[in-house]
Design a protein around this motif. Structure first.
Motif, mmCIF file in Angstrom:
data_model
loop_
_atom_site.group_PDB
_atom_site.id
_atom_site.type_symbol
_atom_site.label_atom_id
_atom_site.label_comp_id
_atom_site.label_asym_id
_atom_site.label_seq_id
_atom_site.Cartn_x
_atom_site.Cartn_y
_atom_site.Cartn_z
ATOM 1 N N VAL A 172 -7.126 3.828 1.201
ATOM 2 C CA VAL A 172 -5.859 5.075 1.636
ATOM 3 C C VAL A 172 -5.200 4.605 1.425
ATOM 4 C CG1 VAL A 172 -5.127 5.745 3.327
ATOM 5 C CG2 VAL A 172 -7.918 5.852 3.553
ATOM 6 N N ALA A 173 -4.741 2.287 2.112
ATOM 7 C CA ALA A 173 -3.440 2.233 1.554
ATOM 8 C C ALA A 173 -3.198 2.342 0.105
ATOM 9 C CB ALA A 173 -4.065 0.776 2.087
ATOM 10 N N ALA A 174 -4.254 1.890 -1.192
ATOM 11 C CA ALA A 174 -3.812 1.603 -1.637
ATOM 12 C C ALA A 174 -2.300 2.717 -2.341
ATOM 13 C CB ALA A 174 -4.881 1.943 -2.819
ATOM 14 N N GLY A 175 -2.010 3.704 -2.052
ATOM 15 C CA GLY A 175 -1.175 4.629 -2.405
ATOM 16 C C GLY A 175 -0.127 4.398 -1.657
ATOM 17 N N HIS A 176 -0.335 3.519 -0.619
ATOM 18 C CA HIS A 176 0.980 3.609 -0.020
ATOM 19 C C HIS A 176 1.533 2.649 -0.836
ATOM 20 C CE1 HIS A 176 0.722 6.826 2.600
ATOM 21 N NE2 HIS A 176 -0.760 6.440 2.790
ATOM 22 N N LEU A 177 0.318 1.759 -0.556
ATOM 23 C CA LEU A 177 1.280 0.225 -1.394
ATOM 24 C C LEU A 177 1.537 0.301 -2.918
ATOM 25 C CD1 LEU A 177 -2.284 -1.950 -0.492
ATOM 26 C CD2 LEU A 177 0.514 -2.009 0.465
ATOM 27 N N GLU A 178 1.259 1.416 -3.999
ATOM 28 C CA GLU A 178 1.654 1.920 -5.009
ATOM 29 C C GLU A 178 3.060 2.298 -4.578
ATOM 30 O OE1 GLU A 178 0.661 3.700 -8.905
ATOM 31 O OE2 GLU A 178 -0.767 3.746 -7.462
ATOM 32 N N ALA A 179 3.526 2.867 -3.807
ATOM 33 C CA ALA A 179 5.131 4.286 -3.993
ATOM 34 C C ALA A 179 5.538 3.657 -3.040
ATOM 35 C CB ALA A 179 4.183 4.951 -2.943
ATOM 36 N N ASN A 180 5.321 2.348 -2.099
ATOM 37 C CA ASN A 180 6.233 1.024 -1.675
ATOM 38 C C ASN A 180 6.260 -0.427 -1.963
ATOM 39 O OD1 ASN A 180 7.067 3.357 0.370
ATOM 40 N ND2 ASN A 180 5.401 3.533 1.003
ATOM 41 N N PRO A 181 6.661 -1.151 -3.183
ATOM 42 C CA PRO A 181 6.374 -2.159 -3.347
ATOM 43 C C PRO A 181 7.217 -2.792 -2.550
ATOM 44 C CG PRO A 181 7.775 -0.245 -4.904
ATOM 45 C CD PRO A 181 7.696 0.244 -4.044
ATOM 46 N N GLY A 182 7.566 -2.564 -1.634
ATOM 47 C CA GLY A 182 7.864 -4.307 -0.841
ATOM 48 C C GLY A 182 7.215 -4.242 0.313
ATOM 49 N N LEU A 183 5.973 -2.767 0.184
ATOM 50 C CA LEU A 183 4.456 -3.391 1.239
ATOM 51 C C LEU A 183 3.364 -4.526 0.257
ATOM 52 C CD1 LEU A 183 4.395 0.266 3.104
ATOM 53 C CD2 LEU A 183 5.647 -2.198 3.593
#
Length: 276
Positions: A212-223
């Motif tokens: 689930v985190a994968a998509g959010h990490l890709e969309a937010n490079p600062g994370l």
């Protein structure tokens, strides 16, 4: 005059008698018709109950389930599994979106027939609902802003951690809270809400499942993220009301999917080939 009066009384009596007979006939006919109508409605409801299964889910958890912004439909790994199994068993599928913490109450109340929502079959949840076999295993991550430089769970001491309400990640955070001084937990109903809280600086880190985190990490490079070692229950399973007749046939279909390669195809489709 007396004779006329007698004839009039006789006429009135006859009219009343005919009226009573007609009324009696109507009273007998009406309940029979009403009963037939009720039976028909009941039969139709029964047929629908047998042919349509309602799946509960929280459609904020891609790639397991989310709302397609183009079509408005709920799609994902769990949805594909549900569609495959219900089709194989001869049912139509209806999906009901709800907050994650409302899924088990919905199962207990009979508002949904089963639930697919990336749910881990913990011992606590097993007290309230039944589960299928685990169909997919994943890992929890700590997600945070790169500038904060966290590197281990020990660094969460004194921090505020965000988790989804009633999730296995909330349980993991509670366990960490017992070990780490000053760790505060913030809960939200939906994962995107948690990500926004992190980006806004209202929480210091999140605990989210890796897929689930994968998509959010890709969309937010600062994370960025690091993994948490798992000691308790892991993996996702289908939830059912206690003693549901669906548990066994669903398990059989899950087993078939794993043996004939169908499950592997869906894992490749939704998780980009990174089988856990």
């Amino acid at each position: 005059m007396k004779k006329i009066k007698n004839w009039m009384q006789l006429g009135v009596t006859s009219i009343l008698a005919v009226g009573l007979l007609v009324a009696c006939g109507t009273a007998e006919d009406t309940p029979e018709e009403a009963t037939t109508g009720a039976d028909d409605v009941e039969a139709e409801a029964g047929d629908e109950k047998k042919s349509v299964l309602v799946m509960g889910t929280s459609a904020d958890y891609p790639p397991y389930e989310s709302v397609d912004v183009t079509t408005g439909e709920i799609v994902g790994f769990d949805v594909d599994i549900a569609e495959y199994i219900t089709s194989e068993l001869g049912y139509e599928l209806k999906i009901q979106d709800m907050d994650f913490n409302g899924i088990i109450p919905a199962l207990q109340a009979g508002r949904v027939d089963f639930a697919l929502s990336g749910m881990t079959p913990t011992e606590e949840r097993k007290k309230s609902v039944d589960f299928s076999d685990v169909y997919y295993d994943a890992q929890n991550l700590v997600v945070f802003k790169e500038e904060d430089g966290l590197s281990s769970v020990e660094d969460l001491a004194g921090k505020t951690v965000g988790v989804q309400l009633a999730s296995i990640q909330e349980e993991a955070a509670v366990e960490l809270q017992e070990e780490l001084d000053g760790l505060t937990i913030e809960t939200r109903n939906r994962v995107p809400e948690l990500v926004q809280e992190l980006l806004a600086g209202r929480v210091d880190a999140l605990i989210i499942e890796d897929t689930v985190a994968a998509g959010h990490l890709e969309a937010n490079p600062g994370l960025v993220r690091f993994a948490i070692e798992s000691e308790g229950e892991t993996g996702s399973a289908i939830a059912f009301p206690k003693d549901s007749e669906l548990t066994e046939p669903f398990n059989e279909k899950l087993q078939e999917m794993m043996e004939d390669g169908t499950m592997e195809e869906l894992i490749l489709k939704w998780f980009g080939g990174e089988e856990q």
